[in-house]
Design a protein around this motif. Structure first.
Motif, mmCIF file in Angstrom:
data_model
loop_
_atom_site.group_PDB
_atom_site.id
_atom_site.type_symbol
_atom_site.label_atom_id
_atom_site.label_comp_id
_atom_site.label_asym_id
_atom_site.label_seq_id
_atom_site.Cartn_x
_atom_site.Cartn_y
_atom_site.Cartn_z
ATOM 1 N N ARG A 121 0.830 -1.210 0.000
ATOM 2 C CA ARG A 121 0.000 0.000 0.000
ATOM 3 C C ARG A 121 0.863 1.257 0.000
ATOM 4 O O ARG A 121 0.561 2.240 -0.670
ATOM 5 C CB ARG A 121 -0.939 0.003 1.204
ATOM 6 N N ALA A 122 1.961 1.204 0.754
ATOM 7 C CA ALA A 122 2.848 2.365 0.833
ATOM 8 C C ALA A 122 3.477 2.681 -0.521
ATOM 9 O O ALA A 122 3.671 3.851 -0.860
ATOM 10 C CB ALA A 122 3.935 2.121 1.882
ATOM 11 N N GLN A 123 3.772 1.638 -1.300
ATOM 12 C CA GLN A 123 4.362 1.861 -2.624
ATOM 13 C C GLN A 123 3.285 1.955 -3.712
ATOM 14 O O GLN A 123 3.591 2.176 -4.877
ATOM 15 C CB GLN A 123 5.368 0.764 -2.950
ATOM 16 N N GLY A 168 -3.996 0.282 -5.754
ATOM 17 C CA GLY A 168 -3.090 -0.068 -6.838
ATOM 18 C C GLY A 168 -2.538 -1.474 -6.766
ATOM 19 O O GLY A 168 -1.535 -1.785 -7.421
ATOM 20 N N ILE A 169 -3.177 -2.341 -5.981
ATOM 21 C CA ILE A 169 -2.697 -3.712 -5.794
ATOM 22 C C ILE A 169 -3.648 -4.674 -6.497
ATOM 23 O O ILE A 169 -4.859 -4.626 -6.271
ATOM 24 C CB ILE A 169 -2.600 -4.067 -4.303
ATOM 25 N N HIS A 170 -3.108 -5.536 -7.343
ATOM 26 C CA HIS A 170 -3.904 -6.530 -8.062
ATOM 27 C C HIS A 170 -3.945 -7.843 -7.283
ATOM 28 O O HIS A 170 -2.930 -8.277 -6.722
ATOM 29 C CB HIS A 170 -3.316 -6.803 -9.442
ATOM 30 N N VAL A 171 -5.097 -8.472 -7.259
ATOM 31 C CA VAL A 171 -5.248 -9.809 -6.673
ATOM 32 C C VAL A 171 -5.668 -10.753 -7.793
ATOM 33 O O VAL A 171 -6.664 -10.512 -8.474
ATOM 34 C CB VAL A 171 -6.297 -9.823 -5.546
ATOM 35 N N VAL A 172 -4.888 -11.813 -7.982
ATOM 36 C CA VAL A 172 -5.120 -12.756 -9.076
ATOM 37 C C VAL A 172 -5.257 -14.163 -8.497
ATOM 38 O O VAL A 172 -4.526 -14.544 -7.583
ATOM 39 C CB VAL A 172 -3.961 -12.725 -10.091
ATOM 40 N N VAL A 173 -6.193 -14.931 -9.040
ATOM 41 C CA VAL A 173 -6.396 -16.320 -8.628
ATOM 42 C C VAL A 173 -5.909 -17.244 -9.746
ATOM 43 O O VAL A 173 -6.273 -17.063 -10.912
ATOM 44 C CB VAL A 173 -7.885 -16.602 -8.341
ATOM 45 N N ARG A 238 -2.244 -5.331 -17.053
ATOM 46 C CA ARG A 238 -3.606 -5.498 -16.532
ATOM 47 C C ARG A 238 -3.917 -6.995 -16.488
ATOM 48 O O ARG A 238 -4.516 -7.549 -17.394
ATOM 49 C CB ARG A 238 -4.601 -4.768 -17.438
ATOM 50 N N PRO A 239 -3.496 -7.667 -15.423
ATOM 51 C CA PRO A 239 -3.664 -9.125 -15.364
ATOM 52 C C PRO A 239 -5.136 -9.515 -15.289
ATOM 53 O O PRO A 239 -5.982 -8.755 -14.812
ATOM 54 C CB PRO A 239 -2.926 -9.513 -14.079
ATOM 55 N N ARG A 240 -5.419 -10.723 -15.758
ATOM 56 C CA ARG A 240 -6.767 -11.244 -15.621
ATOM 57 C C ARG A 240 -7.047 -11.537 -14.155
ATOM 58 O O ARG A 240 -6.130 -11.710 -13.342
ATOM 59 C CB ARG A 240 -6.932 -12.531 -16.444
ATOM 60 N N ILE A 241 -8.318 -11.621 -13.813
ATOM 61 C CA ILE A 241 -8.694 -11.929 -12.442
ATOM 62 C C ILE A 241 -8.405 -13.389 -12.115
ATOM 63 O O ILE A 241 -7.973 -13.716 -11.005
ATOM 64 C CB ILE A 241 -10.181 -11.600 -12.216
ATOM 65 N N ARG A 242 -8.615 -14.274 -13.084
ATOM 66 C CA ARG A 242 -8.381 -15.692 -12.892
ATOM 67 C C ARG A 242 -7.674 -16.287 -14.102
ATOM 68 O O ARG A 242 -7.957 -15.906 -15.229
ATOM 69 C CB ARG A 242 -9.709 -16.443 -12.680
ATOM 70 N N TYR A 243 -6.789 -17.244 -13.823
ATOM 71 C CA TYR A 243 -6.125 -18.020 -14.863
ATOM 72 C C TYR A 243 -6.350 -19.494 -14.541
ATOM 73 O O TYR A 243 -5.849 -20.005 -13.530
ATOM 74 C CB TYR A 243 -4.621 -17.744 -14.889
#
Length: 275
Positions: A121-123, A168-173, A238-243
């Motif tokens: 979060r800081a970065q 600005g943090i992405h979460v990917v499954v 822009r990664p996908r949400i799920r792979y």
């Protein structure tokens, strides 16, 4: 996203090992961690930093994150890969083992994520890559506790994705299907050990045969297939949400979405039921 610092759990074998190697190849400074330090000696040849970490031990994961931040000043990618499949009929699995599976597959993942988030979060950037399974979308007999943990990872990840989007943090499954790792052997052995001599014995024997088949070349995919998906999730703008990987995993999830519960029950029982 430029290559940065990546932390990969469960790096002693299979998907975690392949992921650590692939991220290092792409220019990341990679830390590979696992309980079995001796199993990670080969990673050093690829420039991966290794040390022991037990995701069920808060002191272990806290000191591990502090070490990386002290040495590198940042963590850009967290790959929550540590996990295992403990099988057996719900009636036969000790509740202590059920709790342990949640500690490894869910709470360890969540606690490690808690520790890295303040720094991401800081970065105002970062990637949380949670290795779930297609087992987070469907079910098998004798797999109640394992599937419960993966359903939990799916729901946790979806909520976390929305929480972290403003920062600005992405979460990917990542949803692997049939992969040639030691996972299948552990799952089938635990099913036989716990339920082989019980009223669920025929189901346990059938499940073991299914997983034995899945480990054969040409049936199960290489762990590198999953590692490539994780590397894409770590580097895509822009990664996908799920792979879901490999292709067979996508096909199974499509079938699950199309079929009714009763129809899918019939299909699973045909595959796993006593013959």
């Amino acid at each position: 996203m430029n290559a940065g610092v990546a932390l990969v759990t469960g790096a002693s074998s299979g998907i975690g090992e392949a992921t650590a190697v692939e991220l290092a190849r792409r220019g990341f400074t990679v830390y590979g961690v696992a309980r079995r330090l001796d199993r990670m000696s080969g990673l050093a040849e690829h420039g991966v930093h290794v040390f022991e970490m037990d995701v069920t031990d808060d002191a272990s994961i806290t000191s591990g994150v502090e070490r990386i931040l002290h040495e590198q000043g940042r963590i850009d990618v967290l790959v929550n890969n540590a996990g295992y499949g403990s099988y057996g009929a719900l009636e036969d699995v000790p509740i202590e083992e059920a709790r342990r599976q949640f500690e490894v597959n869910v709470f360890g993942l969540a606690r490690l994520t808690q520790l890295v988030l303040p720094h991401m979060r800081a970065q105002r950037s970062g990637r949380i890559v949670n290795v779930s399974s297609i087992g987070g979308k469907f079910y098998e007999p004798l797999g109640a506790w394992y599937h419960a943990t993966k359903f939990a990872v799916e729901g946790l990840s979806d909520s976390l994705r929305l929480e972290l989007k403003p920062h600005g943090i992405h979460v990917v499954v990542i949803e692997p299907g049939t992969i040639r790792t030691e996972w299948g052997g552990i799952a089938s052995e635990s099913a036989i050990a716990r339920s082989g001599g019980t009223a669920y014995g025929r189901q346990a024997e059938r499940l073991a045969k299914v997983y034995e088949l899945a480990d054969r070349p040409g049936v199960g995919a290489s762990p590198r297939v999953v590692a490539l998906a994780i590397a894409t999730a770590a580097t895509a703008r822009r990664p996908r949400i799920r792979y879901a990987v490999p292709f067979g995993a996508k096909a199974i999830l499509v079938v699950r979405r199309i079929l009714t519960d009763r129809a899918f029950d019939w299909l699973i029982l045909r595959a796993y039921g006593p013959r």
